[in-house]
Design a protein around this motif. Structure first.
Motif, short mmCIF file in Angstrom:
data_model
loop_
_atom_site.label_atom_id
_atom_site.label_comp_id
_atom_site.label_asym_id
_atom_site.label_seq_id
_atom_site.Cartn_x
_atom_site.Cartn_y
_atom_site.Cartn_z
N SER A 133 5.35 -20.51 25.32
CA SER A 133 6.55 -19.71 25.04
C SER A 133 6.77 -18.62 26.08
CB SER A 133 6.42 -19.10 23.65
OG SER A 133 5.27 -18.29 23.60
N SER A 134 6.26 -18.80 27.29
CA SER A 134 6.38 -17.74 28.28
C SER A 134 7.83 -17.44 28.65
CB SER A 134 5.56 -18.03 29.52
OG SER A 134 5.56 -19.36 29.86
N ILE A 135 8.73 -18.40 28.50
CA ILE A 135 10.14 -18.16 28.79
C ILE A 135 10.68 -17.04 27.89
CG2 ILE A 135 10.99 -19.95 27.23
CD1 ILE A 135 12.60 -19.01 30.53
N LEU A 136 10.09 -16.88 26.71
CA LEU A 136 10.55 -15.84 25.79
C LEU A 136 10.30 -14.44 26.34
CD1 LEU A 136 9.35 -17.40 22.41
CD2 LEU A 136 11.65 -17.45 23.41
N HIS A 137 9.32 -14.32 27.23
CA HIS A 137 9.04 -13.01 27.83
C HIS A 137 10.24 -12.50 28.63
CE1 HIS A 137 4.86 -12.29 26.80
NE2 HIS A 137 4.67 -13.59 26.91
N LEU A 138 10.95 -13.41 29.27
CA LEU A 138 12.09 -12.98 30.07
C LEU A 138 13.13 -12.27 29.20
CD1 LEU A 138 13.35 -12.98 32.87
CD2 LEU A 138 14.27 -15.24 32.40
N LEU A 186 7.90 0.25 35.16
CA LEU A 186 6.95 -0.36 36.09
C LEU A 186 5.86 -1.15 35.39
CD1 LEU A 186 6.59 2.55 38.66
CD2 LEU A 186 7.82 0.40 38.97
N ASP A 187 5.48 -0.72 34.19
CA ASP A 187 4.39 -1.38 33.47
C ASP A 187 4.89 -2.36 32.41
OD1 ASP A 187 5.44 0.50 31.77
OD2 ASP A 187 3.51 1.24 31.06
N ASP A 188 6.12 -2.85 32.55
CA ASP A 188 6.69 -3.78 31.57
C ASP A 188 5.87 -5.07 31.54
OD1 ASP A 188 8.41 -5.99 30.53
OD2 ASP A 188 9.88 -4.37 30.35
N LEU A 189 5.18 -5.31 30.44
CA LEU A 189 4.32 -6.49 30.27
C LEU A 189 5.11 -7.78 30.47
CD1 LEU A 189 1.68 -7.94 29.31
CD2 LEU A 189 2.63 -7.77 27.01
N HIS A 190 6.30 -7.85 29.92
CA HIS A 190 7.09 -9.07 29.97
C HIS A 190 7.52 -9.40 31.40
CE1 HIS A 190 7.02 -8.92 25.66
NE2 HIS A 190 7.51 -7.71 25.69
N LEU A 191 7.81 -8.39 32.17
CA LEU A 191 8.15 -8.59 33.57
C LEU A 191 6.95 -9.14 34.33
CD1 LEU A 191 10.42 -7.95 35.77
CD2 LEU A 191 9.00 -5.96 36.29
N CYS A 192 5.77 -8.60 34.06
CA CYS A 192 4.54 -9.06 34.72
C CYS A 192 4.22 -10.51 34.36
CB CYS A 192 3.37 -8.15 34.36
SG CYS A 192 3.56 -6.47 34.97
N VAL A 193 4.36 -10.85 33.09
CA VAL A 193 4.08 -12.23 32.65
C VAL A 193 5.05 -13.20 33.32
CG1 VAL A 193 4.12 -13.81 30.68
CG2 VAL A 193 3.01 -11.59 30.47
N MET A 194 6.34 -12.86 33.35
CA MET A 194 7.32 -13.75 33.97
C MET A 194 7.09 -13.89 35.47
SD MET A 194 9.00 -15.37 31.82
CE MET A 194 9.90 -16.27 33.06
N GLY A 195 6.66 -12.82 36.12
CA GLY A 195 6.32 -12.91 37.54
C GLY A 195 5.20 -13.92 37.76
N GLU A 196 4.18 -13.88 36.90
CA GLU A 196 3.07 -14.82 37.01
C GLU A 196 3.53 -16.26 36.74
OE1 GLU A 196 -0.28 -13.70 34.60
OE2 GLU A 196 -0.27 -11.65 35.38
N VAL A 197 4.33 -16.44 35.72
CA VAL A 197 4.82 -17.78 35.36
C VAL A 197 5.68 -18.36 36.49
CG1 VAL A 197 6.38 -19.03 33.80
CG2 VAL A 197 4.72 -17.42 32.87
N LEU A 198 6.53 -17.53 37.08
CA LEU A 198 7.43 -17.99 38.15
C LEU A 198 6.77 -17.98 39.53
CD1 LEU A 198 10.69 -16.17 37.02
CD2 LEU A 198 10.13 -18.59 36.74
N LEU A 199 5.52 -17.51 39.57
CA LEU A 199 4.75 -17.42 40.81
C LEU A 199 5.44 -16.53 41.85
CD1 LEU A 199 3.65 -21.17 41.14
CD2 LEU A 199 2.37 -19.27 40.13
N ILE A 200 5.98 -15.42 41.37
CA ILE A 200 6.56 -14.42 42.26
C ILE A 200 6.02 -13.05 41.86
CG2 ILE A 200 8.67 -15.72 42.74
CD1 ILE A 200 10.13 -13.94 40.75
#
Length: 153
Positions: free
Chosen positions: A14-19, A44-58
């Motif tokens: 469900s990582s898309i839900l983080h966006l 800056l410390d938004d968890l959902h932004l960090c997770v989506m960065g990892e999922v999208l490899l950016i």
């Protein structure tokens, strides 16, 4: 999942839900307490932004940049223009819909390939995704169009 053609190493979560959970904050004008209505920010410390960065490899900072800014091109230069809160929300939602559509398309493709194993008559799955349908009339029309094509076993 293997019968449907998925490799056991492919994990869909469900990582898309983080966006959709990325929140935009009001931005203040530099050295003032006055709100900057032409821009917004993401913590800056938004968890959902960090997770989506990892999922999208950016990098999360790159994702933040393109959610908060848009680029325009003139004859001689590129300019970055800040998105206001409403525009940033629209960008975030459009990105989520695009990623969801691509994942959905891929999932259906893999499943249909997995079901078509050198059989005389091919098997396939219809999946009706009405997540973004506009209204009941649109949903009913989709049902009417697809129902004659479905063979119940």
């Amino acid at each position: 999942m293997q019968k449907l053609g998925f490799d056991p190493r492919q994990i869909f979560d469900s990582s898309i839900l983080h966006l959709g959970n990325i929140k935009f904050a009001n931005k203040h004008k530099k050295d003032k307490e006055e709100l900057d209505l032409e821009g917004c920010d993401i913590y800056l410390d938004d968890l959902h932004l960090c997770v989506m960065g990892e999922v999208l490899l950016i990098k999360a900072d790159e994702l933040r940049k393109w959610l908060l800014m848009r680029q325009t091109e003139s004859a001689y230069e590129l300019a970055l223009i800040p998105n206001n809160k409403e525009m940033a929300l629209a960008v975030r939602d459009a990105l989520a819909k695009h990623i969801y559509a691509k994942l959905f398309q891929y999932t259906v493709s893999v499943m249909n390939k997995g079901l078509n194993n050198d059989r005389e008559q091919s098997l396939f799955i219809y999946i009706l995704d009405m997540t973004f349908s506009q209204n009941d009339a649109e949903r009913n029309n989709a049902h009417k169009e697809i129902k004659p094509k479905i063979k119940f076993v």
